[in-house]
Design an enzyme around this catalytic site. Structure first.
Site, short mmCIF file in Angstrom:
data_model
loop_
_atom_site.label_atom_id
_atom_site.label_comp_id
_atom_site.label_asym_id
_atom_site.label_seq_id
_atom_site.Cartn_x
_atom_site.Cartn_y
_atom_site.Cartn_z
N ASN A 36 32.26 60.77 31.95
CA ASN A 36 32.08 60.23 33.27
C ASN A 36 31.05 61.21 33.84
O ASN A 36 31.43 62.87 33.89
CB ASN A 36 33.33 60.10 33.73
N ASP A 60 39.54 61.14 37.91
CA ASP A 60 38.69 62.42 37.56
C ASP A 60 40.15 63.76 37.07
O ASP A 60 39.60 64.69 37.69
CB ASP A 60 38.74 63.18 38.97
N LEU A 113 33.66 52.78 38.28
CA LEU A 113 35.13 53.00 39.30
C LEU A 113 36.28 52.95 38.96
O LEU A 113 37.33 53.02 39.71
CB LEU A 113 34.81 51.87 40.80
N GLU A 149 22.08 64.76 38.49
CA GLU A 149 22.42 64.04 38.07
C GLU A 149 21.87 63.15 36.74
O GLU A 149 21.99 63.16 35.69
CB GLU A 149 23.78 62.15 38.01
N HIS A 202 30.58 62.51 38.22
CA HIS A 202 30.88 62.69 39.01
C HIS A 202 30.20 63.29 40.18
O HIS A 202 29.88 65.02 40.07
CB HIS A 202 33.21 63.37 39.27
#
Length: 206
Positions: A55, A98, A38, A127, A57
């Protein structure tokens, strides 16, 4: 321990110094994979390892991204806004939340009766399925790019210091040995080198 994988325990405060950067420089990872991370990645790391940090998301970026947009908070917003689809995004990490280049996205349908918790479970299944596949694909492409560069360098050397039985002015096989390239071969070397650079950029940027 069973698989003899080296582990380093890192504290949040370690990012404030160069400790994490130095650890990464020492290990020279092929890829840095974030999951549930985070914090904003420090600029000194994102610059040094550009397009080597990824990463995942739980939303379709650029929607529902940025500071504060993580976990159940994202799914609550999606439901509140009555979106008919959500999903996941795998992206490179840069100095902004992001905002890195998108590598892969998978859409997930949002039903009228979906709760934030149910939507989170639906996306999490995707995911787990896709993240490992994309990681494997990136690593494979990285190896292919390195192999291509090595092959091109070797081929260029062979052309420049050519065996005479391969390249002679009249095309005849005369003798075996190394000889410096004649001027008529240099354009071939240049073309091969340019094509190699194009292929390398295509593989790395696609």
């Amino acid at each position: 321990k069973k698989r003899k994988i080296k582990v380093n325990l890192i504290k949040k405060t370690d990012f404030e110094s160069n400790k994490v950067l130095n650890l990464l420089k020492k290990s020279q990872p092929s890829l840095i994979v974030l999951a549930g991370f985070l914090m904003k990645m420090p600029v000194n790391i994102t610059e040094k390892f550009e397009k080597k940090i990824i990463n995942i998301h739980p939303a379709l970026l650029p929607k529902y991204g940025g500071k504060g947009m993580y976990g159940i908070h994202i799914h609550k917003k999606v439901i509140e806004n009555k979106e008919n689809e959500s999903g996941l995004t795998i992206h490179y990490v840069n100095e902004e939340y992001d905002k890195g280049q998108i590598i892969f996205q998978k859409k997930v349908k949002v039903n009228l009766k979906d709760s934030p918790e149910l939507l989170a479970k639906k996306i999490l299944i995707q995911e787990h399925f896709y993240y490992s596949k994309i990681i494997e694909e990136i690593l494979k492409n990285n190896k292919l790019a390195i192999s291509l560069i090595l092959f091109t360098l070797l081929f260029s050397i062979i052309i420049y210091f050519k065996p005479r039985f391969l390249f002679t002015k009249d095309g005849a096989i005369r003798q075996f040995g190394l000889g410096k390239v004649n001027s008529s071969i240099i354009p071939i070397w240049v073309i091969v080198f340019i094509l190699a650079i194009f292929c390398y950029l295509f593989i790395c940027c696609s």
